[in-house]
Design a protein around this motif. Structure first.
Motif, PDB file in Angstrom:
ATOM      1  N   HIS A  99       0.862  -1.178   0.000  1.00 47.35           N
ATOM      2  CA  HIS A  99       0.000   0.000   0.000  1.00 47.35           C
ATOM      3  C   HIS A  99       0.901   1.232   0.000  1.00 47.35           C
ATOM      4  O   HIS A  99       1.416   1.636   1.051  1.00 47.35           O
ATOM      5  N   PRO A 100       1.121   1.870  -1.154  1.00 47.41           N
ATOM      6  CA  PRO A 100       2.028   3.020  -1.195  1.00 47.41           C
ATOM      7  C   PRO A 100       1.483   4.248  -0.474  1.00 47.41           C
ATOM      8  O   PRO A 100       2.257   5.123  -0.073  1.00 47.41           O
ATOM      9  N   VAL A 101       0.139   4.325  -0.315  1.00 45.94           N
ATOM     10  CA  VAL A 101      -0.476   5.425   0.437  1.00 45.94           C
ATOM     11  C   VAL A 101      -1.360   4.788   1.501  1.00 45.94           C
ATOM     12  O   VAL A 101      -2.548   4.537   1.281  1.00 45.94           O
ATOM     13  N   LEU A 102      -0.789   4.529   2.650  1.00 52.00           N
ATOM     14  CA  LEU A 102      -1.473   3.735   3.666  1.00 52.00           C
ATOM     15  C   LEU A 102      -2.738   4.416   4.180  1.00 52.00           C
ATOM     16  O   LEU A 102      -3.729   3.751   4.478  1.00 52.00           O
ATOM     17  N   HIS A 125     -17.365  -1.203   0.729  1.00 51.41           N
ATOM     18  CA  HIS A 125     -18.415  -1.395  -0.277  1.00 51.41           C
ATOM     19  C   HIS A 125     -18.763  -0.109  -1.015  1.00 51.41           C
ATOM     20  O   HIS A 125     -19.644  -0.108  -1.872  1.00 51.41           O
ATOM     21  N   ASN A 126     -18.075   0.973  -0.680  1.00 56.42           N
ATOM     22  CA  ASN A 126     -18.300   2.252  -1.361  1.00 56.42           C
ATOM     23  C   ASN A 126     -17.479   2.256  -2.647  1.00 56.42           C
ATOM     24  O   ASN A 126     -16.253   2.318  -2.610  1.00 56.42           O
ATOM     25  N   PRO A 127     -18.132   2.207  -3.819  1.00 60.74           N
ATOM     26  CA  PRO A 127     -17.386   2.118  -5.079  1.00 60.74           C
ATOM     27  C   PRO A 127     -16.558   3.363  -5.373  1.00 60.74           C
ATOM     28  O   PRO A 127     -15.650   3.318  -6.209  1.00 60.74           O
ATOM     29  N   ALA A 128     -16.857   4.472  -4.700  1.00 55.65           N
ATOM     30  CA  ALA A 128     -16.104   5.703  -4.935  1.00 55.65           C
ATOM     31  C   ALA A 128     -14.749   5.695  -4.236  1.00 55.65           C
ATOM     32  O   ALA A 128     -13.888   6.522  -4.541  1.00 55.65           O
ATOM     33  N   LEU A 129     -14.572   4.768  -3.302  1.00 56.22           N
ATOM     34  CA  LEU A 129     -13.323   4.701  -2.552  1.00 56.22           C
ATOM     35  C   LEU A 129     -12.439   3.586  -3.083  1.00 56.22           C
ATOM     36  O   LEU A 129     -12.900   2.472  -3.329  1.00 56.22           O
ATOM     37  N   HIS A 130     -11.179   3.889  -3.264  1.00 59.72           N
ATOM     38  CA  HIS A 130     -10.212   2.885  -3.682  1.00 59.72           C
ATOM     39  C   HIS A 130      -8.845   3.282  -3.145  1.00 59.72           C
ATOM     40  O   HIS A 130      -8.654   4.392  -2.643  1.00 59.72           O
ATOM     41  N   SER A 131      -7.903   2.362  -3.256  1.00 59.21           N
ATOM     42  CA  SER A 131      -6.575   2.585  -2.692  1.00 59.21           C
ATOM     43  C   SER A 131      -5.511   2.065  -3.654  1.00 59.21           C
ATOM     44  O   SER A 131      -5.661   0.981  -4.221  1.00 59.21           O
ATOM     45  N   PRO A 132      -4.424   2.807  -3.841  1.00 57.25           N
ATOM     46  CA  PRO A 132      -3.382   2.368  -4.773  1.00 57.25           C
ATOM     47  C   PRO A 132      -2.771   1.022  -4.390  1.00 57.25           C
ATOM     48  O   PRO A 132      -2.728   0.652  -3.215  1.00 57.25           O
ATOM     49  N   THR A 133      -2.301   0.325  -5.407  1.00 55.77           N
ATOM     50  CA  THR A 133      -1.631  -0.971  -5.225  1.00 55.77           C
ATOM     51  C   THR A 133      -0.267  -0.926  -5.892  1.00 55.77           C
ATOM     52  O   THR A 133      -0.117  -0.396  -6.997  1.00 55.77           O
ATOM     53  N   GLN A 134       0.706  -1.499  -5.214  1.00 58.59           N
ATOM     54  CA  GLN A 134       2.064  -1.603  -5.740  1.00 58.59           C
ATOM     55  C   GLN A 134       2.564  -3.021  -5.472  1.00 58.59           C
ATOM     56  O   GLN A 134       2.339  -3.562  -4.388  1.00 58.59           O
ATOM     57  N   VAL A 135       3.206  -3.627  -6.453  1.00 56.18           N
ATOM     58  CA  VAL A 135       3.841  -4.936  -6.258  1.00 56.18           C
ATOM     59  C   VAL A 135       5.345  -4.749  -6.380  1.00 56.18           C
ATOM     60  O   VAL A 135       5.842  -4.228  -7.381  1.00 56.18           O
ATOM     61  N   LEU A 136       6.053  -5.180  -5.332  1.00 53.25           N
ATOM     62  CA  LEU A 136       7.509  -5.076  -5.306  1.00 53.25           C
ATOM     63  C   LEU A 136       8.121  -6.467  -5.227  1.00 53.25           C
ATOM     64  O   LEU A 136       7.587  -7.352  -4.558  1.00 53.25           O
ATOM     65  N   ARG A 137       9.252  -6.642  -5.927  1.00 50.88           N
ATOM     66  CA  ARG A 137      10.021  -7.878  -5.810  1.00 50.88           C
ATOM     67  C   ARG A 137      11.392  -7.547  -5.220  1.00 50.88           C
ATOM     68  O   ARG A 137      12.068  -6.628  -5.673  1.00 50.88           O
ATOM     69  N   GLY A 151      -4.218  -3.881  -3.009  1.00 46.86           N
ATOM     70  CA  GLY A 151      -3.627  -5.200  -3.191  1.00 46.86           C
ATOM     71  C   GLY A 151      -2.989  -5.693  -1.907  1.00 46.86           C
ATOM     72  O   GLY A 151      -2.298  -4.943  -1.210  1.00 46.86           O
ATOM     73  N   ALA A 152      -3.217  -6.977  -1.578  1.00 59.08           N
ATOM     74  CA  ALA A 152      -2.744  -7.520  -0.306  1.00 59.08           C
ATOM     75  C   ALA A 152      -1.695  -8.610  -0.475  1.00 59.08           C
ATOM     76  O   ALA A 152      -0.942  -8.880   0.452  1.00 59.08           O
ATOM     77  N   VAL A 153      -1.641  -9.251  -1.646  1.00 57.75           N
ATOM     78  CA  VAL A 153      -0.652 -10.300  -1.872  1.00 57.75           C
ATOM     79  C   VAL A 153      -0.448 -10.458  -3.374  1.00 57.75           C
ATOM     80  O   VAL A 153      -1.380 -10.252  -4.163  1.00 57.75           O
ATOM     81  N   ALA A 154       0.775 -10.795  -3.768  1.00 56.03           N
ATOM     82  CA  ALA A 154       1.082 -11.032  -5.179  1.00 56.03           C
ATOM     83  C   ALA A 154       1.918 -12.296  -5.292  1.00 56.03           C
ATOM     84  O   ALA A 154       2.889 -12.469  -4.546  1.00 56.03           O
ATOM     85  N   ALA A 155       1.528 -13.185  -6.188  1.00 59.64           N
ATOM     86  CA  ALA A 155       2.248 -14.451  -6.368  1.00 59.64           C
ATOM     87  C   ALA A 155       2.509 -14.671  -7.855  1.00 59.64           C
ATOM     88  O   ALA A 155       1.582 -14.606  -8.664  1.00 59.64           O
ATOM     89  N   ASN A 156       3.777 -14.902  -8.197  1.00 54.85           N
ATOM     90  CA  ASN A 156       4.090 -15.173  -9.600  1.00 54.85           C
ATOM     91  C   ASN A 156       4.128 -16.680  -9.843  1.00 54.85           C
ATOM     92  O   ASN A 156       4.297 -17.480  -8.921  1.00 54.85           O
ATOM     93  N   PHE A 157       3.933 -17.080 -11.101  1.00 48.99           N
ATOM     94  CA  PHE A 157       3.953 -18.494 -11.478  1.00 48.99           C
ATOM     95  C   PHE A 157       4.285 -18.581 -12.961  1.00 48.99           C
ATOM     96  O   PHE A 157       4.612 -17.564 -13.583  1.00 48.99           O
ATOM     97  N   ILE A 212      -2.654 -11.052  -8.275  1.00 49.42           N
ATOM     98  CA  ILE A 212      -2.662 -10.061  -7.195  1.00 49.42           C
ATOM     99  C   ILE A 212      -4.005 -10.161  -6.486  1.00 49.42           C
ATOM    100  O   ILE A 212      -5.056  -9.958  -7.093  1.00 49.42           O
ATOM    101  N   GLY A 213      -3.967 -10.511  -5.216  1.00 53.31           N
ATOM    102  CA  GLY A 213      -5.183 -10.559  -4.414  1.00 53.31           C
ATOM    103  C   GLY A 213      -5.388  -9.238  -3.698  1.00 53.31           C
ATOM    104  O   GLY A 213      -4.425  -8.606  -3.249  1.00 53.31           O
ATOM    105  N   THR A 214      -6.627  -8.800  -3.584  1.00 55.79           N
ATOM    106  CA  THR A 214      -6.945  -7.548  -2.903  1.00 55.79           C
ATOM    107  C   THR A 214      -7.680  -7.850  -1.600  1.00 55.79           C
ATOM    108  O   THR A 214      -8.162  -8.958  -1.380  1.00 55.79           O
TER     109      THR A 214
END
Length: 282
Positions: free
Chosen positions: A198-201, A212-224, A250-256, A264-266
């Motif tokens: 979460h780059p902007v916590l 459940h408010n569709p107007a609210l969202h939060s940035p996601t960043q995946v780092l390796r 985004g809460a978890v990212a798994a590559n395969f 990327i799971g949220t």
């Protein structure tokens, strides 16, 4: 269940058999492969009253169902966030805050920095504190099961520890500054550490307060993170970045697929399936 060998972009719901609890709100997840090849899942489960347990399920591949094995509760499992299987009946859990279920108490804990979370190991019978009075989040072991990575989300750091399971002890090796609030982890085949962050916590906190408010969202960043041999430094590559309108919190990212694809799971919304068509090593 999501088949990684196909591109259906559709998950299949599978039944949980024999679970005695009426409320099944799974959160953290980990797995262990038993000697006979059975996949055993370890789940952090909450109730609507903010009561917590660890639920263990075995996957029946032929029947495509999960069979309840055991439900565990312990006073040390007071606010579990992530879980990490370390054996057929053992695991580590991260408590991301204190035991109080009052919303104002949780806000004050974050605002003051006096975190009451912990890191706990359960050996199959007893629970033991490994860390106390700190907010821990994502946890994972290296491929050889000797190095433990812990996300300290409010400090925007990742702690690196030697892990001695026989003695149930950890020893700090280093702490890596991430410049982002890293959530949960994945270890790839080359022992690189992946994290959705979460780059902007503060925006994540607002979104999670009214998910459940569709107007609210939060940035996601995946780092390796590619660690040096002494594990005291890490090269960081940003693999994915979005302002939250496509992939929120985004809460978890798994590559395969040998690093060519990623999930990327949220926290509250959908899963993102990505192709990785860039070089990550320079």
């Amino acid at each position: 269940m999501y088949d990684l060998t196909k591109r259906s972009y559709k998950a299949e719901e599978i039944p949980v058999v024999g679970l005695e609890d009426a409320e099944f709100l799974p959160h953290g997840i980990s797995h262990w492969v038993l000697k006979d090849g059975t996949i055993r899942l370890f789940l952090v489960v909450h109730s609507k009253n903010f009561e917590h347990s660890i639920v263990i399920l075995d996957f029946d591949e032929k029947k495509k169902q999960l069979n309840h094995v055991r439900t565990l509760r312990d006073p040390k499992f007071y606010r579990p966030n992530d879980i990490l299987a370390s054996g057929e009946n053992s695991f580590l859990i991260s408590n991301d805050g204190g035991a109080c279920d009052w919303k104002i108490a949780n806000v004050l804990e974050i605002a003051t920095g006096f975190h009451q979370g912990s890191l706990v190991h359960f050996d199959g019978k007893n629970a033991k504190y490994l860390l106390e009075k700190t907010a821990t989040n994502g946890i994972i072991l290296s491929q050889d099961k000797k190095t433990l990575f812990v996300s300290f989300i409010y400090h925007e750091t990742i702690g690196v520890f030697d892990w001695n399971e026989r003695k149930q002890e950890i020893r700090k090796v280093s702490e890596i500054e991430t410049q982002s609030a890293c959530d949960n982890f994945h270890i790839d085949e080359e022992d690189n550490l992946w994290s959705a962050c979460h780059p902007v916590l503060k925006e994540a906190a607002v979104h999670l307060g009214d998910p459940h408010n569709p107007a609210l969202h939060s940035p996601t960043q995946v780092l390796r993170f590619k660690f040096s041999p002494d594990r005291k430094t890490a090269e960081t590559v940003e693999v994915f970045s979005d302002d939250g309108r496509f992939t929120s919190a985004g809460a978890v990212a798994a590559n395969f697929d040998k690093g060519r694809q990623m999930l990327i799971g949220t926290v509250f919304r959908g899963v993102t399936h990505c192709d990785i068509d860039i070089l990550l090593d320079f």
